[in-house]
Write an enzyme that holds these catalytic residues in place. Structure first.
Site, PDB file in Angstrom:
ATOM      1  N   ARG A   1      32.826   8.590 -31.483  1.00  0.00           N
ATOM      2  CA  ARG A   1      34.037   8.949 -32.227  1.00  0.00           C
ATOM      3  C   ARG A   1      34.318  10.440 -32.118  1.00  0.00           C
ATOM      4  O   ARG A   1      33.479  11.257 -32.491  1.00  0.00           O
ATOM      5  CB  ARG A   1      33.886   8.550 -33.692  1.00  0.00           C
ATOM      6  CG  ARG A   1      33.690   7.044 -33.809  1.00  0.00           C
ATOM      7  CD  ARG A   1      33.776   6.536 -35.212  1.00  0.00           C
ATOM      8  NE  ARG A   1      33.596   5.082 -35.177  1.00  0.00           N
ATOM      9  CZ  ARG A   1      33.791   4.278 -36.195  1.00  0.00           C
ATOM     10  NH1 ARG A   1      34.184   4.761 -37.352  1.00  0.00           N
ATOM     11  NH2 ARG A   1      33.604   2.965 -36.061  1.00  0.00           N
TER      12      ARG A   1
ATOM     13  N   GLU B   1      35.746  12.400 -33.851  1.00  0.00           N
ATOM     14  CA  GLU B   1      36.182  12.935 -35.147  1.00  0.00           C
ATOM     15  C   GLU B   1      35.997  14.439 -35.143  1.00  0.00           C
ATOM     16  O   GLU B   1      34.965  14.941 -34.731  1.00  0.00           O
ATOM     17  CB  GLU B   1      35.349  12.317 -36.277  1.00  0.00           C
ATOM     18  CG  GLU B   1      35.759  10.881 -36.567  1.00  0.00           C
ATOM     19  CD  GLU B   1      34.700  10.095 -37.333  1.00  0.00           C
ATOM     20  OE1 GLU B   1      33.578  10.595 -37.471  1.00  0.00           O
ATOM     21  OE2 GLU B   1      35.022   8.986 -37.776  1.00  0.00           O
TER      22      GLU B   1
ATOM     23  N   ARG C   1      27.473  14.136 -42.872  1.00  0.00           N
ATOM     24  CA  ARG C   1      27.394  12.672 -42.831  1.00  0.00           C
ATOM     25  C   ARG C   1      28.140  12.041 -41.648  1.00  0.00           C
ATOM     26  O   ARG C   1      28.315  10.831 -41.588  1.00  0.00           O
ATOM     27  CB  ARG C   1      27.910  12.087 -44.138  1.00  0.00           C
ATOM     28  CG  ARG C   1      29.234  12.708 -44.572  1.00  0.00           C
ATOM     29  CD  ARG C   1      29.954  11.875 -45.559  1.00  0.00           C
ATOM     30  NE  ARG C   1      29.312  11.821 -46.862  1.00  0.00           N
ATOM     31  CZ  ARG C   1      29.719  11.017 -47.853  1.00  0.00           C
ATOM     32  NH1 ARG C   1      30.733  10.205 -47.684  1.00  0.00           N
ATOM     33  NH2 ARG C   1      29.132  11.027 -49.016  1.00  0.00           N
ATOM     34  N   HIS C   2      28.635  12.878 -40.744  1.00  0.00           N
ATOM     35  CA  HIS C   2      29.318  12.345 -39.555  1.00  0.00           C
ATOM     36  C   HIS C   2      28.651  12.807 -38.271  1.00  0.00           C
ATOM     37  O   HIS C   2      28.274  13.973 -38.150  1.00  0.00           O
ATOM     38  CB  HIS C   2      30.777  12.814 -39.511  1.00  0.00           C
ATOM     39  CG  HIS C   2      31.639  12.162 -40.528  1.00  0.00           C
ATOM     40  ND1 HIS C   2      31.847  12.702 -41.772  1.00  0.00           N
ATOM     41  CD2 HIS C   2      32.341  11.003 -40.493  1.00  0.00           C
ATOM     42  CE1 HIS C   2      32.644  11.894 -42.468  1.00  0.00           C
ATOM     43  NE2 HIS C   2      32.959  10.861 -41.721  1.00  0.00           N
TER      44      HIS C   2
ATOM     45  N   GLU D   1      29.235   5.611 -48.270  1.00  0.00           N
ATOM     46  CA  GLU D   1      29.481   4.377 -47.527  1.00  0.00           C
ATOM     47  C   GLU D   1      28.453   4.272 -46.399  1.00  0.00           C
ATOM     48  O   GLU D   1      28.351   5.164 -45.569  1.00  0.00           O
ATOM     49  CB  GLU D   1      30.897   4.430 -46.935  1.00  0.00           C
ATOM     50  CG  GLU D   1      31.218   3.244 -46.057  1.00  0.00           C
ATOM     51  CD  GLU D   1      32.401   3.521 -45.119  1.00  0.00           C
ATOM     52  OE1 GLU D   1      33.372   4.154 -45.549  1.00  0.00           O
ATOM     53  OE2 GLU D   1      32.321   3.085 -43.958  1.00  0.00           O
TER      54      GLU D   1
ATOM     55  N   SER E   1      30.742  -1.063 -43.587  1.00  0.00           N
ATOM     56  CA  SER E   1      32.016  -1.634 -44.018  1.00  0.00           C
ATOM     57  C   SER E   1      32.299  -2.862 -43.183  1.00  0.00           C
ATOM     58  O   SER E   1      31.814  -2.995 -42.055  1.00  0.00           O
ATOM     59  CB  SER E   1      33.133  -0.595 -43.945  1.00  0.00           C
ATOM     60  OG  SER E   1      33.597  -0.469 -42.643  1.00  0.00           O
TER      61      SER E   1
ATOM     62  N   ARG F   1      23.260   6.527 -41.514  1.00  0.00           N
ATOM     63  CA  ARG F   1      23.687   6.644 -42.912  1.00  0.00           C
ATOM     64  C   ARG F   1      22.686   5.957 -43.849  1.00  0.00           C
ATOM     65  O   ARG F   1      22.343   6.483 -44.901  1.00  0.00           O
ATOM     66  CB  ARG F   1      25.064   5.992 -43.106  1.00  0.00           C
ATOM     67  CG  ARG F   1      26.195   6.724 -42.434  1.00  0.00           C
ATOM     68  CD  ARG F   1      26.906   7.611 -43.440  1.00  0.00           C
ATOM     69  NE  ARG F   1      28.021   8.291 -42.830  1.00  0.00           N
ATOM     70  CZ  ARG F   1      29.302   8.014 -43.103  1.00  0.00           C
ATOM     71  NH1 ARG F   1      29.607   7.053 -43.953  1.00  0.00           N
ATOM     72  NH2 ARG F   1      30.253   8.699 -42.547  1.00  0.00           N
TER      73      ARG F   1
HETATM   74  P1  AMO Z   1      33.601   1.862 -39.905  1.00  0.00           P
HETATM   75  O1  AMO Z   1      34.492   2.737 -39.127  1.00  0.00           O
HETATM   76  O2  AMO Z   1      33.686   1.946 -41.400  1.00  0.00           O
HETATM   77  O3  AMO Z   1      33.864   0.344 -39.553  1.00  0.00           O
HETATM   78  O4  AMO Z   1      32.098   2.106 -39.460  1.00  0.00           O
HETATM   79  C1  AMO Z   1      31.054   1.296 -39.950  1.00  0.00           C
HETATM   80  C2  AMO Z   1      29.902   2.150 -40.450  1.00  0.00           C
HETATM   81  O5  AMO Z   1      29.416   2.958 -39.388  1.00  0.00           O
HETATM   82  C3  AMO Z   1      29.000   4.214 -39.883  1.00  0.00           C
HETATM   83  N1  AMO Z   1      29.789   5.264 -39.229  1.00  0.00           N
HETATM   84  C4  AMO Z   1      29.327   6.499 -38.937  1.00  0.00           C
HETATM   85  N2  AMO Z   1      28.137   7.076 -39.123  1.00  0.00           N
HETATM   86  C5  AMO Z   1      27.985   8.345 -38.710  1.00  0.00           C
HETATM   87  N3  AMO Z   1      28.947   9.082 -38.139  1.00  0.00           N
HETATM   88  C6  AMO Z   1      30.170   8.555 -37.930  1.00  0.00           C
HETATM   89  N4  AMO Z   1      31.130   9.289 -37.349  1.00  0.00           N
HETATM   90  C7  AMO Z   1      30.398   7.200 -38.324  1.00  0.00           C
HETATM   91  N5  AMO Z   1      31.459   6.364 -38.269  1.00  0.00           N
HETATM   92  C8  AMO Z   1      31.046   5.209 -38.815  1.00  0.00           C
HETATM   93  C9  AMO Z   1      29.236   4.206 -41.376  1.00  0.00           C
HETATM   94  C10 AMO Z   1      30.271   3.129 -41.534  1.00  0.00           C
HETATM   95  O6  AMO Z   1      30.208   2.507 -42.804  1.00  0.00           O
HETATM   96  N6  AMO Z   1      34.567  -2.062 -36.911  1.00  0.00           N
HETATM   97  C11 AMO Z   1      34.282  -1.667 -38.299  1.00  0.00           C
HETATM   98  C12 AMO Z   1      33.155  -2.452 -38.892  1.00  0.00           C
HETATM   99  C13 AMO Z   1      33.494  -3.911 -39.128  1.00  0.00           C
HETATM  100  O7  AMO Z   1      34.489  -4.165 -39.831  1.00  0.00           O
HETATM  101  O8  AMO Z   1      32.750  -4.781 -38.660  1.00  0.00           O
HETATM  102  C14 AMO Z   1      33.936  -0.172 -38.293  1.00  0.00           C
HETATM  103  O9  AMO Z   1      33.657   0.438 -37.296  1.00  0.00           O
HETATM  104  O10 AMO Z   1      28.025   3.812 -42.003  1.00  0.00           O
END
Ligand code: AMO
Length: 429
Positions: A213, A215, A221-222, A352, A355, A403
């Site tokens: 990602r 981002e 936390r990312h 979180e 999800s 996480r």
């Molecule tokens: P979402 O975008 O909420 O959902 O991602 C799911 C979980 O992945 C972790 N996560 C991350 N951890 C660290 N750094 C990041 N940049 C990051 N992005 C996400 C989090 C988050 O809760 N496709 C949906 C899931 C689904 O509906 O099955 C999805 O990607 O713990």
């Protein structure tokens, strides 16, 4: 043989016998006629004792080695109550396998604080420290126990492409790559593929997945490259069935970690309270009510770090679900009832960690939803095709591995939980 035993395998049965041990030299104490060397392997430490007059050449070579050099030592395992583990190796022969340069870029046992960037720049040495290794042993356990649970429940492990022509979670946060002259993306999650698989007959799948990602935010936390346990399951009637898998998997894994990783939890000084099942469910509407008492928060706003922290202060649980989110803040694939998505987040100590949702499985409804959101359906041709020839109702979740570990182990930075973190600034090592 370089090593006949690991440190943890040696006991009374070996006293008086010849053994060979191997590892990194942590410390050398040269008292003139006798020297004590602490050797470290992946499980612990051992003492090697060298007596000068027995073998002056060997003695000289051993005491001249730099810390963190790698050796294999052969000799007699001798009982000695005064020594750690209750035994020592009286060295007779040694093979120097690799000498370490000096000075070391950071210490392994020194209690001097090194900053996090120095640690990450020298991650391999950092990993030699007990408290760092412990995190990755627990990570290993978590993935193993979660997989074990899912396999018992009939989930099949799959591996879906990480290079794709379409992006699943929205357009801006993707890494674009050049795929033989064609534009492509690194996938943000296995979302599209795991859903497509629901039409394949393998109606329960899981993946230990990579998320890429782009981002922009640089937070504790990312990560820009993170890992997750993704599941998808078909023939469900509501998202409740998916949440049940999420909470039971969490419960199973935590219980097993408590049972089998007590050494690592002790090193990290973590005490785990195992919450009882089922985890509480709090609806988004209830969350709004709680938040509005303290801050300006409108129905339809997404929950950020501040909101999650505030909410955590108002609930007495460590693990809970937030359910029935506004449709507008959930991705296009979420199933809905009116203005509510059949979607949930799993929160652990106010963050979180997972999800998920029930998905739209009806082709026409999916098309309608994508049109409403102004999406370019051409990019989703293969995904949509899977919905045209028999797609059962289904749902799933994505569960962030880093996480989860961050919260379980009370770590303040997510980068602690991945070997070689990727963030906006860090592309090395
Ligand atoms: P979402 O975008 O909420 O959902 O991602 C799911 C979980 O992945 C972790 N996560 C991350 N951890 C660290 N750094 C990041 N940049 C990051 N992005 C996400 C989090 C988050 O809760 N496709 C949906 C899931 C689904 O509906 O099955 C999805 O990607 O713990």
């Amino acid at each position: 043989m370089l090593r006949s035993h690991y440190s943890k395998e040696i006991g009374e049965k070996d006293y008086g016998k010849k053994i060979s041990i191997a590892g990194w030299i942590e410390d050398i104490r040269n008292l003139g006629g006798i020297a004590f060397v602490i050797l470290r392997d992946r499980y612990g430490r051992m003492q090697i004792t060298a007596i000068k007059k027995q073998n002056p050449e060997l003695f000289k070579e051993l005491v001249s080695l730099s810390r963190e050099s790698v050796i294999a030592a052969y000799g007699t395992c001798q009982e000695n109550e005064k020594v750690m583990n209750g035994w020592e190796l009286l060295i007779e022969k040694m093979e120097v396998l690799a000498k370490a340069d000096t000075p070391l870029p950071m210490g392994v046992i020194d209690k001097v604080n090194v900053d996090f960037d120095t640690r990450l720049d020298n991650r391999i040495i950092d990993l030699r420290r007990d408290e760092v290794k412990a995190i990755f042993m627990i990570r290993h356990s978590f993935i193993g126990f979660a997989s074990e649970f899912l396999r018992k429940k009939g989930f099949v492990e799959v591996h879906t492409p990480k290079i794709s022509a379409a992006s699943s979670e929205g357009g801006t946060e993707v890494f674009r790559i050049d795929y033989f002259g064609r534009p492509a993306y690194l996938v943000q999650s296995p979302q599209l593929y795991k859903q497509m698989l629901m039409a394949s007959g393998l109606d329960r799948v899981y993946e230990i997945a990579w998320y890429f990602r782009a981002e922009e935010h640089d937070t504790s936390r990312h990560l820009n490259e993170s890992t997750a346990i993704d599941i998808e399951m078909a023939f469900i009637e509501s998202e409740e069935e998916v949440m049940k898998v999420a909470e039971e998997m969490t419960d199973y894994a935590i219980q097993k970690i408590v049972d089998e990783n007590s050494k690592e939890l002790d090193i990290l000084q973590v005490e785990v309270d195992l919450p009882s099942l089922p985890y509480p469910r709090i609806t988004y509407d209830e969350v709004v009510e709680i938040l509005q008492k303290e801050i300006d928060f409108k129905w339809g706003d997404d929950l950020g770090t501040d909101e999650e922290n505030l909410l955590a202060k108002h609930v007495d649980y460590e693990l809970y679900f937030i359910t029935k989110f506004p449709l507008e803040i959930k991705p296009f694939y979420a199933m809905f009832d009116g203005k509510y998505a059949r979607a949930f987040d799993l929160e652990f100590k106010g963050m979180e960690i997972a999800s998920g949702a029930q998905r739209i499985h009806d082709y026409d409804l999916l098309i309608k939803r994508m049109d409403e959101l102004g999406m370019n359906k051409e990019n989703f041709e293969d995904y949509l095709k899977a919905f045209r020839y028999g797609m059962p109702p289904h749902g799933g979740f994505g569960y962030g591995i880093e996480r989860f570990l961050m919260r379980l182990l009370n770590l303040t930075n997510i980068r602690e939980c991945i070997l070689f973190p990727r963030d906006r600034k860090r592309l090395r090592p």
